[in-house]
Design an enzyme around this catalytic site. Structure first.
Site, PDB file in Angstrom:
ATOM      1  N   VAL A   1      -2.272   5.380  -1.667  1.00  0.00           N
ATOM      2  CA  VAL A   1      -3.126   4.421  -0.950  1.00  0.00           C
ATOM      3  C   VAL A   1      -3.198   4.782   0.525  1.00  0.00           C
ATOM      4  O   VAL A   1      -4.277   4.803   1.132  1.00  0.00           O
ATOM      5  CB  VAL A   1      -2.613   2.975  -1.128  1.00  0.00           C
ATOM      6  CG1 VAL A   1      -3.394   2.011  -0.229  1.00  0.00           C
ATOM      7  CG2 VAL A   1      -2.726   2.535  -2.580  1.00  0.00           C
TER       8      VAL A   1
ATOM      9  N   ARG B   1       5.278  15.322   4.125  1.00  0.00           N
ATOM     10  CA  ARG B   1       4.060  14.787   3.512  1.00  0.00           C
ATOM     11  C   ARG B   1       3.073  14.332   4.597  1.00  0.00           C
ATOM     12  O   ARG B   1       1.885  14.681   4.560  1.00  0.00           O
ATOM     13  CB  ARG B   1       4.423  13.614   2.598  1.00  0.00           C
ATOM     14  CG  ARG B   1       3.285  12.685   2.224  1.00  0.00           C
ATOM     15  CD  ARG B   1       2.382  13.253   1.162  1.00  0.00           C
ATOM     16  NE  ARG B   1       1.213  12.416   0.986  1.00  0.00           N
ATOM     17  CZ  ARG B   1       0.430  12.432  -0.071  1.00  0.00           C
ATOM     18  NH1 ARG B   1       0.701  13.243  -1.063  1.00  0.00           N
ATOM     19  NH2 ARG B   1      -0.621  11.669  -0.152  1.00  0.00           N
TER      20      ARG B   1
ATOM     21  N   ALA C   1       7.240   0.229  -3.106  1.00  0.00           N
ATOM     22  CA  ALA C   1       7.238   0.712  -4.482  1.00  0.00           C
ATOM     23  C   ALA C   1       5.874   0.440  -5.105  1.00  0.00           C
ATOM     24  O   ALA C   1       5.291  -0.625  -4.922  1.00  0.00           O
ATOM     25  CB  ALA C   1       8.330   0.020  -5.280  1.00  0.00           C
TER      26      ALA C   1
ATOM     27  N   ARG D   1     -14.722  -5.531  -6.807  1.00  0.00           N
ATOM     28  CA  ARG D   1     -14.798  -5.229  -8.239  1.00  0.00           C
ATOM     29  C   ARG D   1     -15.726  -6.214  -8.952  1.00  0.00           C
ATOM     30  O   ARG D   1     -16.510  -5.825  -9.834  1.00  0.00           O
ATOM     31  CB  ARG D   1     -13.402  -5.298  -8.858  1.00  0.00           C
ATOM     32  CG  ARG D   1     -12.506  -4.133  -8.489  1.00  0.00           C
ATOM     33  CD  ARG D   1     -11.076  -4.351  -8.932  1.00  0.00           C
ATOM     34  NE  ARG D   1     -10.262  -3.144  -8.716  1.00  0.00           N
ATOM     35  CZ  ARG D   1      -8.947  -3.116  -8.664  1.00  0.00           C
ATOM     36  NH1 ARG D   1      -8.253  -4.241  -8.831  1.00  0.00           N
ATOM     37  NH2 ARG D   1      -8.307  -1.981  -8.464  1.00  0.00           N
TER      38      ARG D   1
ATOM     39  N   HIS E   1      -3.841 -12.087  -5.142  1.00  0.00           N
ATOM     40  CA  HIS E   1      -4.304 -10.768  -5.574  1.00  0.00           C
ATOM     41  C   HIS E   1      -3.445 -10.395  -6.772  1.00  0.00           C
ATOM     42  O   HIS E   1      -2.417  -9.739  -6.657  1.00  0.00           O
ATOM     43  CB  HIS E   1      -4.132  -9.743  -4.448  1.00  0.00           C
ATOM     44  CG  HIS E   1      -4.382  -8.328  -4.868  1.00  0.00           C
ATOM     45  ND1 HIS E   1      -5.545  -7.924  -5.488  1.00  0.00           N
ATOM     46  CD2 HIS E   1      -3.603  -7.207  -4.777  1.00  0.00           C
ATOM     47  CE1 HIS E   1      -5.475  -6.631  -5.741  1.00  0.00           C
ATOM     48  NE2 HIS E   1      -4.306  -6.174  -5.335  1.00  0.00           N
TER      49      HIS E   1
END
Length: 324
Positions: free
Chosen positions: A17, A43, A83, A154, A178
């Site tokens: 993300v 990274r 996580a 969506r 959400h």
């Protein structure tokens, strides 16, 4: 001499993300400085080097890796760390471990003297945004969660297909959590200025069909996760849209996770609803005139969030921050 206004974003968490969000920032030129903080510095360095190669084609954005001290003068700190949701796992099941991560991050950021806006995307986003506000002690208007922005997008896509119209012309919001208890505010929705329920009736689309679409939206994330392991393009773009509303002082109306203080009969809770967003964060919470069914759905969702928040924060050792 005209001095260009500083537009600095610090991104914390450079996973799927986070990196997709960073790409959106560079593509849209949303900042002139983007600093990436990640647990694995190689990274973030790799992403910074890769992203800077895109800037000759997009906008002059300075992309670099950094440390928490870089948050001090940031306009927005975007938190994508935490996580990730696994196949078969609900967002609410992430709460305890991600609350502990959030506490560590927020304390590091506020210790720098940061006074900007927190934008939270980690899940469960409503609960984590609540925790960020309590731990940081920043004004609630400066702590925003991505909330139901993605879910609303969506729904607009699905209804655009159903009604054969551009989804950008469907005005409808998913509200509350959400997650699994969210719902569509169909009674307040419009297409071309016509109430959506009236428009549906003229096309022979039943309320049962609309409710089926609503349920499909609640489960779309699971479908994507089961197929490719994670969702990131949609949420990253919704984060970029919220960022643009802040940076450009747009007073845009967007559905996000926001602190309620009496709206919808709810207090001391974060959940998804439309708001007016500008350079100061949340300027105004828009309380939609829900019908009876929707009011019950919102109350049920708020109850789920409050109970999970209390349990999760207690288990994470954050009980002192509850209802602060």
């Amino acid at each position: 001499m005209i001095t260009k206004q500083k537009r600095k974003i610090v991104l914390i968490g450079d996973g799927l993300v986070g990196s997709a969000y960073a790409f959106s920032v560079v593509q849209q030129g949303l900042a002139n400085e983007l600093v990436i903080i990640n647990k694995k510095p190689d990274r973030s360095m790799g992403d910074a080097l890769d992203l800077e190669d895109a800037t000759p084609f997009t906008a002059p954005v300075s992309v670099s890796t950094g440390r928490y001290k870089d948050c001090q003068d940031a306009d927005i700190v975007v938190i994508c760390a935490g996580a990730a949701q696994k196949p078969g796992e609900t967002r609410l099941q992430l709460v305890e471990k991600n609350l502990k991560i959030m506490k560590e991050i927020v304390q590091e950021v506020v210790n720098t003297g940061f006074k900007g806006i927190f934008l939270v995307a980690a899940n469960p986003v409503d609960i984590l945004t609540y925790a960020v506000q309590k731990i940081s002690d920043l004004p609630a208007n400066k702590v925003i969660g991505s909330g139901t922005s993605l879910d609303s997008a969506r729904l607009r896509v699905a209804l655009g297909k159903e009604f054969k119209v551009d989804p950008r012309d469907v005005r409808v919001d998913m509200l509350a959590e959400h997650g699994d208890s969210e719902f569509a505010a169909y009674s307040c929705a419009t297409i071309g200025g016509i109430p959506l329920l009236d428009y549906a009736a003229t096309m022979g689309i039943s309320i049962q069909r609309l409710q089926k679409i609503e349920d499909q939206i609640r489960n779309k994330a699971y479908d994507i996760i089961n197929r490719k392991g994670a969702t990131y393009y949609g949420v990253a773009t919704s984060l970029a849209r919220i960022t643009k509303a802040i940076m450009d002082d747009q007073n845009a109306v967007l559905p996000v996770s926001v602190y309620l203080n009496g709206e919808y009969g709810q207090k001391d809770i974060y959940l998804g609803t439309p708001v007016v967003i500008n350079r100061q964060g949340i300027r105004k919470v828009i309380e939609l005139p829900l019908n009876a069914r929707e009011q019950v759905s919102l109350a049920n969702s708020a109850k789920v969030l409050q109970e999970t928040t209390a349990n999760g924060m207690a288990k994470a050792g954050l009980v002192n921050y509850l209802w602060k």
